[in-house]
Design an enzyme around this catalytic site. Sequence first.
Site, PDB file in Angstrom:
ATOM      1  CD  GLN A 234     -73.820 -24.256 -38.099  1.00  0.00           C
ATOM      2  OE1 GLN A 234     -74.951 -24.554 -37.755  1.00  0.00           O
ATOM      3  NE2 GLN A 234     -72.825 -24.076 -37.250  1.00  0.00           N
TER       4      GLN A 234
ATOM      5  NE  ARG B 151     -70.143 -22.912 -33.394  1.00  0.00           N
ATOM      6  CZ  ARG B 151     -71.093 -22.849 -32.474  1.00  0.00           C
ATOM      7  NH1 ARG B 151     -72.135 -23.659 -32.532  1.00  0.00           N
ATOM      8  NH2 ARG B 151     -71.039 -21.983 -31.494  1.00  0.00           N
TER       9      ARG B 151
ATOM     10  CE1 TYR C 219     -78.245 -31.709 -33.964  1.00  0.00           C
ATOM     11  CE2 TYR C 219     -76.722 -29.872 -33.703  1.00  0.00           C
ATOM     12  CZ  TYR C 219     -77.938 -30.479 -33.423  1.00  0.00           C
ATOM     13  OH  TYR C 219     -78.836 -29.864 -32.575  1.00  0.00           O
TER      14      TYR C 219
ATOM     15  N   GLY D 265     -73.830 -15.770 -29.034  1.00  0.00           N
ATOM     16  CA  GLY D 265     -75.138 -16.228 -29.444  1.00  0.00           C
ATOM     17  C   GLY D 265     -76.262 -15.425 -28.849  1.00  0.00           C
TER      18      GLY D 265
END
Length: 356
Positions: free
Chosen positions: A98, A226, A179, A310
Amino acid sequence: MSRLFSPVRLGRLDLSNRLVMAPMTRSRATPDGVPGALAADYYAQRAGVGLIVTEGTQPSEDGQGYLTTPGIHTDAQVAGWKAVTDAVHAEGGYLFIQLMHAGRMSHPDNTPHHRQGVAPSAIAPNAPMFTATGPKDIPTPRALSTDEVGRTVADFRAAARRAIEAGADGVEIHGANAYLVQQFFAPSANTRADQYGGPIENRARFALEVAAAIAEEIGADRTAIRLSPGTTLWGIDEGAEGPDLYRHLVAELDKLGLAYLHVMHQGDEVLLADIRRLWSRTLVLNRPGRPREEIGADIASGLADLEAYGQMVLANPDFVARLKAGAPMAEADRMTFFGGDARGYTDYPALAVEPA
């Protein structure tokens, strides 16, 4: 639940099941961003899932936000990741790295160059961040110039190429969780007056340029993204136009022929249904906090092609085997999520279980 364990084609890969390890920051890299010595063991232990998506990995020096996160822009970092990918492949698994540019979610104390963070606009997130000397307020970032936005796209492209050199099966663009990519989406973080600000088409432009550049560099079938529509972390507010921005973005991304779209679902079921309709390829869905009894429900309904997990994968290296056997799941130790050594990282035990 049986469809969970059926094979599926994803890009150029034939996955053995439809379970994905979601990306999780672990902050165990060396100070210069090389994956730590235990990282290869950590990921290889979890190679039973169909696909591993690694922790967020900075594509450049300016992309780092947190302490001891890995990068993929130096020779040493590539060598570190090569040890990881070799270990995962030896166990029969597949791995996407990622690519995560933290943008304004950065503190100078956490980066080797100690520079001010960069972002779409000079707007602070009004949030603290952990540093080596304790929590500190995140300072106001420096707004990227138009030329610098283009250079940041180029950084993503170069990082994707280096990820493939490191043996990764592909890369996932981190366009979620407040982000840099998502900062461009949100009027609360993006007040630009150039082609990257204002109307939804402009605010989606950076994400589309990054995806197109990476797809051109390494192949669309090794490129993914994502998204987390509706995230309100750290001052992100996508406004009333947020859902329409995602409808536009997903429709345009679909034209690129990417390997998959990974959605971190925030609760807008109408928007999620629209995304499913607009996206003609593989959809990976992550519903944070999903109870065990609902694992496989979105695949069974046709809403998703794969499901991402996760903490359950973090705490259960044999996650797939436990699901098949109906065995109990270990609980993740939150105190060991970030930083540290093997404890809470590679010492979660696997059960000796046989499929039911």
